[in-house]
Scaffold this motif. Structure first.
Motif, PDB file in Angstrom:
ATOM      1  N   GLY A 468       0.792  -1.219   0.000  1.00 28.96           N
ATOM      2  CA  GLY A 468       0.000   0.000   0.000  1.00 28.96           C
ATOM      3  C   GLY A 468       0.823   1.266   0.000  1.00 28.96           C
ATOM      4  N   LEU A 469       2.164   1.161   0.152  1.00 31.61           N
ATOM      5  CA  LEU A 469       3.023   2.351   0.177  1.00 31.61           C
ATOM      6  C   LEU A 469       4.175   2.256  -0.820  1.00 31.61           C
ATOM      7  N   CYS A 470       4.999   1.202  -0.731  1.00 30.78           N
ATOM      8  CA  CYS A 470       6.199   1.169  -1.558  1.00 30.78           C
ATOM      9  C   CYS A 470       6.621  -0.261  -1.896  1.00 30.78           C
ATOM     10  N   LYS A 471       7.298  -0.387  -3.025  1.00 29.62           N
ATOM     11  CA  LYS A 471       7.795  -1.682  -3.486  1.00 29.62           C
ATOM     12  C   LYS A 471       9.020  -1.444  -4.363  1.00 29.62           C
ATOM     13  N   ALA A 472      10.123  -2.115  -4.068  1.00 30.41           N
ATOM     14  CA  ALA A 472      11.307  -2.091  -4.925  1.00 30.41           C
ATOM     15  C   ALA A 472      11.202  -3.302  -5.856  1.00 30.41           C
ATOM     16  N   ALA A 473      10.794  -3.060  -7.090  1.00 32.10           N
ATOM     17  CA  ALA A 473      10.546  -4.144  -8.044  1.00 32.10           C
ATOM     18  C   ALA A 473      11.774  -4.400  -8.904  1.00 32.10           C
ATOM     19  N   THR A 474      12.014  -5.668  -9.200  1.00 31.35           N
ATOM     20  CA  THR A 474      13.132  -6.052 -10.057  1.00 31.35           C
ATOM     21  C   THR A 474      12.736  -5.867 -11.523  1.00 31.35           C
ATOM     22  N   LEU A 475      13.747  -5.853 -12.395  1.00 30.42           N
ATOM     23  CA  LEU A 475      13.449  -5.724 -13.824  1.00 30.42           C
ATOM     24  C   LEU A 475      12.640  -6.919 -14.318  1.00 30.42           C
ATOM     25  N   THR A 476      12.849  -8.082 -13.716  1.00 26.65           N
ATOM     26  CA  THR A 476      12.063  -9.267 -14.093  1.00 26.65           C
ATOM     27  C   THR A 476      10.596  -9.053 -13.775  1.00 26.65           C
ATOM     28  N   GLU A 477      10.323  -8.493 -12.585  1.00 27.92           N
ATOM     29  CA  GLU A 477       8.935  -8.206 -12.199  1.00 27.92           C
ATOM     30  C   GLU A 477       8.329  -7.142 -13.105  1.00 27.92           C
ATOM     31  N   ILE A 478       9.130  -6.154 -13.474  1.00 27.72           N
ATOM     32  CA  ILE A 478       8.639  -5.090 -14.345  1.00 27.72           C
ATOM     33  C   ILE A 478       8.357  -5.625 -15.741  1.00 27.72           C
TER      34      ILE A 478
END
Length: 539
Positions: A468-478
């Motif tokens: 609900g606030l923040c997420k550090a997403a990997t390039l794979t997830e993106i």
């Protein structure tokens, strides 16, 4: 995460702002002019009041120094004022001189002459100040001068600046959508500056409007106890001549100088007056969204690695990804950019998706912040803040992008408008710092920001994904999300929180936009297939 702050504005400054705006509104009502015709003259007089306060302070210092100096007094030497970024004012160009004029003295002509005198002795302001005061009656000008004189000379300089920014914002609202194109609310600009941290270096805004990005960058430097005029080299581009002059005036109000190219035939899509490619430490901007009819034939030679449009031209008639590439290409190897962008750019398809993928794979996208509606004066739509960092590829966060959903963090200013408090700005900026592995900077927000960081990230705050606030997403997830940079796709909803009507509406708009894009592509394919079949049948 939801954080709705109560309104808590300086009562004295707020009262002064409202009284001054009431006078400005009376000026409009009795002059019969449109907002864009009377806003310049009013801002010019407020500017002169500010300039005289700083001039008087510098003059007093010079008088004191002159009494003990062998070379004598320098109180009447313009260079002695310019050395400290203070404007030199001759007796006939000072606000108090104009204030004391009788109504029969042709005040309009006297104010015009004063503005010419200011420009004559302060070359950076040449051609900037308004000189249309002869359009107004002496009675009206006298009343306005009296009202502006109520700004106390003892008011701290930051408060002077806030009053000037307030007027810019009020004029933006009164001028409607056209005004909104050149004014970005201070709280959004302040967050942009807090995240890119422009401590020292060259800073560019290729759609600089009234110069608010530069003012907030200077404020960031000043809050860290350094001299903005010495630390920042300011460059801007503004295609509208009147707005470009306003930017130069805004810089002067805040004791700043900059190279602002404006008017004539200057247009950032086609022109590069600052030789920007790879030349800047920082870029800050709020470009016009979704512009069409850009002449791509004129920019085809600017495409390719090491050029202004390194990732190619979008096939769609939309300039969003032209702006994004201009910001990226202007940065040096460690440069940072922060800019406002339409939500649609985060999920745009087809050729824009390909440009976005290249930008992400270049490890240049540092953080994305979703902003809720009603933050701007003239439009209610939400937007997204993009942060680029060319130096990120050499850090531990290479291969990830930080997504922040700040749509439910705001202060309700009035029924129709929201902003962020200093503590809220400090919290969001420090969230980014935690992600970067940096220590929090509590210069803005202080204890309130510190308390919120501890509440969300623990007693010794360290970055962690927070639903609900923040997420550090990997390039794979993106990549799995179709190279989307929409924070809502990654951050999710906090446990126990329901999807609000606002969120549902935004999700529905995104899905509808995606459907329209797919339908458009389907029609293109259908036309192509039909043409190919017709060609085969003709042979």
């Amino acid at each position: 995460m939801q954080w709705i702050a109560p309104q808590n504005k300086d009562a004295a400054v707020q009262s002064l702002e409202k009284n001054l705006w009431s006078a400005a509104d009376q000026f409009r009502a009795n002059s019969g002019l449109k907002a864009q015709e009377y806003s310049g003259p009013i801002l010019g007089l407020i500017f002169l009041r500010f300039a005289e306060v700083r001039f008087a302070q510098q003059r007093a210092k010079l008088e004191s120094a002159g009494s003990s100096s062998r070379r004598g007094s320098r109180v009447d030497e313009p260079a002695a004022y310019h050395a400290d970024n203070v404007l030199y004012l001759t007796p006939e160009s000072r606000f108090d001189y104009l204030l004391k004029l009788p109504e029969a003295a042709n005040i309009g002509a006297k104010v015009n002459a004063a503005m010419r005198e200011v420009e004559k002795h302060n070359p950076p302001l040449a051609g900037v100040l308004p000189k249309t005061y002869n359009l107004f009656t002496g009675t009206l000008l006298k009343e306005l001068l009296k009202k502006i004189s109520e700004i106390p000379a003892t008011l701290d300089f930051d408060a002077f600046g806030r009053i000037y920014e307030y007027f810019l914002g009020e004029f933006a609202m009164s001028e409607g959508q056209g005004g909104g194109e050149f004014y970005t609310p201070a709280s959004i600009v302040r967050l942009l500056a807090q995240v890119i941290e422009p401590f020292h270096g060259r800073i560019l805004d290729p759609a600089c409007g009234s110069g608010g990005m530069f003012v907030q960058s200077a404020r960031f430097v000043a809050e860290h106890h350094k001299n903005p005029a010495a630390e920042l080299s300011i460059c801007g581009v503004e295609k509208t001549d009147e707005t470009g002059r306003l930017a130069r005036l805004n810089l002067a109000v805040h004791a700043l100088e900059g190279d602002i190219r404006h008017g004539g035939n200057i247009n950032s899509y086609y022109d590069d007056p600052h030789a920007a490619v790879g030349a800047f430490d920082f870029v800050l901007a709020n470009p016009p969204f979704n512009v069409n009819a850009v002449d791509k034939e004129r920019i085809k030679d600017m495409v390719g690695p090491g050029r202004r449009y390194p990732f190619g031209l979008p096939r769609t008639d939309n300039a969003n990804y032209l702006w994004i590439q201009l910001f990226y290409s202007a940065l040096n190897a460690t440069g940072r950019a922060g800019f406002v962008m339409a939500n649609s750019a985060s999920d745009a398809r087809s050729s824009e998706l390909d440009i976005r993928r290249q930008l992400i794979e270049a490890n240049a996208v540092d953080a994305m912040v979703a902003v809720g509606p009603n933050m701007f004066y003239t439009v209610t739509l939400p937007c997204t803040l993009w942060f680029l960092d060319r130096g990120k590829a050499n850090t531990k966060r290479a291969g990830t992008v930080l997504f922040i959903d700040a749509r439910h963090i705001y202060r309700q200013v009035d029924r129709a408008h929201r902003d962020w408090t200093g503590a809220q700005i400090g919290f969001i900026a420090n969230l980014v710092r935690l992600y970067r592995g940096e220590a929090p900077d509590l210069t803005l927000g202080g204890e309130e920001t510190a308390a919120k960081l501890k509440e969300v990230f623990g007693k010794k705050p360290r970055y962690a994904d927070v639903p609900g606030l923040c997420k550090a997403a990997t390039l794979t997830e993106i990549e799995a999300q179709g190279w989307s940079l929409n924070p809502g796709r990654y951050v999710g909803v906090a446990p126990g929180e329901d999807v609000s009507d606002e969120d549902f509406k935004e999700q529905l708009e995104e899905l509808n936009e995606e459907l329209e894009t797919l339908n458009a592509r389907a029609r293109e394919l259908e036309a192509t297939i039909a043409a190919n079949v017709a060609g085969i049948l003709e042979t």
